[in-house]
Design an enzyme around this catalytic site. Structure first.
Site, short mmCIF file in Angstrom:
data_model
loop_
_atom_site.label_atom_id
_atom_site.label_comp_id
_atom_site.label_asym_id
_atom_site.label_seq_id
_atom_site.Cartn_x
_atom_site.Cartn_y
_atom_site.Cartn_z
N HIS A 19 0.85 -1.19 0.00
CA HIS A 19 0.00 0.00 0.00
C HIS A 19 0.88 1.24 0.00
CE1 HIS A 19 -2.90 3.03 1.49
NE2 HIS A 19 -3.79 2.27 0.86
N ASP B 186 -8.10 -4.38 -0.60
CA ASP B 186 -8.51 -4.90 -1.90
C ASP B 186 -8.22 -6.38 -2.05
OD1 ASP B 186 -9.48 -2.47 -3.04
OD2 ASP B 186 -7.41 -1.80 -3.26
#
Length: 443
Positions: free
Chosen positions: A327, A386
């Protein structure tokens, strides 16, 4: 596209590349942070906000070090907010009020706010027939954007700049987004896939998540676990700091003085990109590929062998990426993923998908070490939200065309909060500088 057109465009692209290419050396020389991020990946400071905070590092003794990920909504940790909800309580409306108004609602305020959003769960007369069913597309985000812009034509106060009017428009879109997404999908199925179209009206007694599932499904049925899982997913996707691409787009377009409909449509265009809201689709495509090539989901050696092939660019899309891992901000962990995991397990048990969950968990366990092995650098890598969200949507029988639109159904709350904050706090157009390095041709 004809062969002649293709060859023409290919020649023109070669010319464009020759004239547009800028040496990476110049970015370094002039101190330009590509992507508005410094060489360590930290975002360049471009604004201030009271709405949320996203942290993946902390400064200890003057040195920035990785930490467990933190997500704050209006001064509250996301974990605290999720844990404050009852076991079967749908919290989307309560957290939406918090983000928009800056404080948790009283029971009476919550009732009034819920009533206001319910009031806007309707579309103009014949809107489905005249707008949504016209030229439906498999790209539901594009269909929604067209609908959002068209809604301005039905609003006599579309350009009224008052704060009251802007808040009314934001609440209206929060109420309408689930319908815009689901109806656009059904129109696509009916027109392009020779299927059936269902237009179920939302029910006032149902939450946003419950209405989404009810409107999507032909039989209008759903379980409590399904609704609670989707509600949690929407809360976790509702807001993520002012610097994410679509929210920054909201701030930029708002700063120009543009209206709410144009601003939110611009945010939609940003969110649909595969590097932003479309990331969970990349994860799903990767997982489908892994399932075809890994026989035993409990065999860590077999899984690691195939993940190494993905990282080397031999298979999948040859990009060398394990999607859903890593991320831009979070380092040791993504708090949204940690919260979501509980609901993923519950849903996997209800749906009989424990074997698929085992594969996901083994990839989450193995991938960070394999990525660092490939990079030859020891750096924290964590699964992001996700990684599991696509799996959850799949278990909920939500079609892949609706994955990113569902993200938008949640994120419209965050966009609205940032639009209101931009209108309240600043009156200056956002205009960063670009340095020209073109060669000048003197006459």
């Amino acid at each position: 596209m004809s062969q002649g057109q293709s060859k023409y465009l290919e020649r023109q692209i070669s010319i464009c590349k020759e004239n547009d290419e800028i040496s990476p050396r110049l970015y370094s020389e002039y101190g330009v942070n590509l992507g508005l991020r410094d060489p360590d990946g930290k975002g360049v400071l471009t604004g201030l906000t009271n709405i949320s905070a996203v942290n993946g590092t902390k400064v200890i003794s003057g040195k920035r070090v990785p930490c467990e990920g933190e997500l704050w909504y209006r001064g509250y940790r996301i974990e605290t907010l999720i844990n404050s909800l009852g076991e079967n309580e749908m919290g989307f409306g309560k957290i939406a009020y918090l983000l928009l108004m800056g404080e948790l609602p009283s029971d009476e305020e919550q009732k009034t706010f819920t009533s206001a959003v319910r009031h806007y769960r309707k579309l103009p007369t014949n809107f489905v027939r005249d707008v949504i069913m016209k030229a439906p597309s498999s790209d539901i985000m594009n269909s929604m954007s067209r609908s959002i812009l068209t809604l301005a034509s039905y609003d006599s106060e579309a350009k009224n700049p008052s704060l009251q009017n802007n808040l009314r428009q934001c609440l209206q879109l929060i109420g309408q987004f689930p319908m815009l997404a689901v109806y656009a999908y059904h129109a696509h199925v009916f027109t392009n896939l020779d299927g059936s179209m269902y237009v179920h009206n939302p029910k006032s007694e149902l939450s946003t998540a419950e209405n989404f599932l009810m409107m999507l499904r032909p039989d209008q049925s759903f379980s409590t676990v399904e609704a609670k899982t989707l509600d949690t997913a929407m809360i976790l996707h509702m807001e993520h700091g002012g610097g994410n691409n679509s929210t920054f787009t909201t701030r930029v377009v708002t700063s120009s003085g543009s209206d709410t409909y144009s601003t939110i449509s611009a945010a939609m265009s940003s969110l649909k990109g595969p590097k932003h809201g479309g990331a969970n689709i990349k994860v799903m495509n990767m997982m489908n590929d892994i399932r075809k090539n890994v026989k035993d989901f409990s065999d860590e050696d077999e899984i690691a062998y195939y993940l190494r092939k993905i990282l080397s660019g031999e298979v999948l899309d040859h990009k060398g990426l394990i999607y859903g891992m890593g991320h831009a901000v979070y380092t040791l962990s993504d708090p949204r993923e940690k919260i979501f995991k509980k609901y993923v397990k519950q849903l996997a048990k209800e749906k009989g998908r424990e074997n698929d969950l085992l594969l996901y968990e083994n990839i989450e366990k193995l991938a960070p070490e394999l990525i660092n092995e490939k990079r030859k650098v020891k750096k924290p890598v964590c699964a992001n939200v996700d990684f599991y969200s696509g799996f959850v949507f799949n278990m909920l029988n939500i079609p892949i065309e609706l994955y990113t639109p569902l993200f938008a159904v949640a994120r419209i709350v965050g966009w609205s909060a940032h639009r209101m904050e931009e209108l309240i706090c600043t009156d200056k157009i956002i205009r960063p500088a670009y340095m020209s390095v073109m060669e000048k041709h003197e006459n």
